[in-house]
Design a protein around this motif. Structure first.
Motif, PDB file in Angstrom:
ATOM      1  N   CYS A  40      54.097  61.606  38.540  1.00 48.20           N
ATOM      2  CA  CYS A  40      53.360  60.580  37.811  1.00 48.20           C
ATOM      3  C   CYS A  40      53.799  59.176  38.224  1.00 48.20           C
ATOM      4  N   GLY A  41      55.083  59.011  38.539  1.00 44.70           N
ATOM      5  CA  GLY A  41      55.570  57.713  38.985  1.00 44.70           C
ATOM      6  C   GLY A  41      54.940  57.297  40.301  1.00 44.70           C
ATOM      7  N   SER A  47      48.068  53.956  42.040  1.00 41.78           N
ATOM      8  CA  SER A  47      47.022  53.407  41.169  1.00 41.78           C
ATOM      9  C   SER A  47      47.135  51.889  41.068  1.00 41.78           C
ATOM     10  N   VAL A  48      48.364  51.387  40.996  1.00 39.81           N
ATOM     11  CA  VAL A  48      48.567  49.935  40.961  1.00 39.81           C
ATOM     12  C   VAL A  48      48.071  49.302  42.252  1.00 39.81           C
ATOM     13  N   TYR A  49      48.379  49.936  43.375  1.00 37.86           N
ATOM     14  CA  TYR A  49      47.925  49.458  44.690  1.00 37.86           C
ATOM     15  C   TYR A  49      46.400  49.328  44.703  1.00 37.86           C
ATOM     16  N   GLU A  50      45.730  50.406  44.293  1.00 38.62           N
ATOM     17  CA  GLU A  50      44.272  50.416  44.334  1.00 38.62           C
ATOM     18  C   GLU A  50      43.672  49.462  43.297  1.00 38.62           C
ATOM     19  N   ALA A  51      44.306  49.353  42.139  1.00 38.83           N
ATOM     20  CA  ALA A  51      43.799  48.446  41.107  1.00 38.83           C
ATOM     21  C   ALA A  51      43.885  46.992  41.568  1.00 38.83           C
ATOM     22  N   ALA A  52      45.007  46.631  42.210  1.00 39.32           N
ATOM     23  CA  ALA A  52      45.157  45.261  42.712  1.00 39.32           C
ATOM     24  C   ALA A  52      44.104  44.959  43.769  1.00 39.32           C
ATOM     25  N   ARG A  53      43.863  45.918  44.652  1.00 39.05           N
ATOM     26  CA  ARG A  53      42.853  45.723  45.692  1.00 39.05           C
ATOM     27  C   ARG A  53      41.447  45.616  45.085  1.00 39.05           C
ATOM     28  N   GLY A 101      46.896  44.563  47.513  1.00 35.99           N
ATOM     29  CA  GLY A 101      47.523  45.856  47.232  1.00 35.99           C
ATOM     30  C   GLY A 101      48.948  45.962  47.748  1.00 35.99           C
ATOM     31  N   PRO A 102      49.172  45.683  49.061  1.00 39.18           N
ATOM     32  CA  PRO A 102      50.539  45.788  49.589  1.00 39.18           C
ATOM     33  C   PRO A 102      51.541  44.854  48.921  1.00 39.18           C
ATOM     34  N   VAL A 103      51.133  43.620  48.643  1.00 36.49           N
ATOM     35  CA  VAL A 103      52.067  42.648  48.058  1.00 36.49           C
ATOM     36  C   VAL A 103      52.485  43.075  46.654  1.00 36.49           C
ATOM     37  N   MET A 107      56.334  44.391  45.596  1.00 34.31           N
ATOM     38  CA  MET A 107      57.120  43.707  44.564  1.00 34.31           C
ATOM     39  C   MET A 107      57.534  44.679  43.463  1.00 34.31           C
ATOM     40  N   LEU A 108      56.601  45.522  43.035  1.00 33.87           N
ATOM     41  CA  LEU A 108      56.912  46.499  41.993  1.00 33.87           C
ATOM     42  C   LEU A 108      57.908  47.536  42.501  1.00 33.87           C
TER      43      LEU A 108
END
Length: 217
Positions: A40-41, A47-53, A101-103, A107-108
């Motif tokens: 899940c982690g 998911s964060v990557y795709e959401a930011a993009r 996404g990458p940035v 950072m996270l």
């Protein structure tokens, strides 16, 4: 899903608390619960990557196709491949979308590695027995950035033999996985985010040359 969960199981295989024996010899599947949390982690990072993009693309007036997961037997996942359904209005929009996404993920991921190292150093012996175990070289020598964080938080880890298994908090390994697939996607190759950013910055001819040289190297 299969490769990511297999990777989660593999990082617990050297666990000093008897993870392997409990799973294989006693057939106790409850021992897989930490693996599910690990899975899940990693899924959350993707998911964060795709959401930011997606959010940056929406802000720039661009349409994206649904992401296609890229599996990896070594790290569980290499992120997702996402095609463009509309052309960006400007090169700046393409650059912003490609780098978002990458940035954000890097950072996270750095924060996860740093916090995970702190939790490892301050963990009790009982907690250490429930953590994943990996060769010390994986954490201390596989990345310059991670090595700098290890040197800051727990420098004694760098003195251990590279093949010696050491318990490490799952957040460290999740963060390292995020750094890996973000770094791969930032390479200036084709339709990866790095390739799109290079195209936006230097034009198609130089982007094609950079893509060819990167693949050649």
């Amino acid at each position: 899903i299969y490769t990511t969960f297999s990777y989660a199981v593999s990082v617990y295989a050297l666990n000093v608390g008897g993870f392997f024996d409990t799973l294989v010899k006693q057939k106790n599947l409850l021992v897989l619960r930490p693996c599910l949390s690990f899975f899940c982690g990693i899924f959350s990072l993707v998911s964060v990557y795709e959401a930011a993009r997606y959010l940056m693309a929406k802000r720039c007036g661009m349409l994206l196709a649904p992401p296609i997961p890229l599996p990896s037997l070594h790290f569980g996942t290499l992120g997702c491949k996402t095609s463009l359904r509309s052309f960006p209005k400007t090169r700046t929009h393409l650059m912003d979308m490609a780098l978002s996404g990458p940035v954000v993920t890097m950072m996270l991921s750095i924060l996860l590695v740093y916090c995970g190292l702190h939790m490892t150093v301050n963990a009790t012996p009982h907690s250490l027995m429930r953590m994943p175990a990996v060769p010390s070289g994986v954490v201390g020598k596989s990345s310059f950035l991670v090595s700098m964080l290890v040197m800051k938080v727990c420098p004694k880890l760098l003195l251990l033999p590279l093949s010696q298994p050491v318990p490490i908090h799952p957040s460290v390994l999740i963060g390292m996985t995020g750094l890996i697939f973000a770094a791969i996607n930032i390479l200036p190759i084709g339709r990866l985010d790095g390739g799109r950013a290079f195209l936006a910055a230097f034009g198609r001819r130089r982007a094609n040359l950079a893509s060819f040289l990167t693949l050649l190297i």
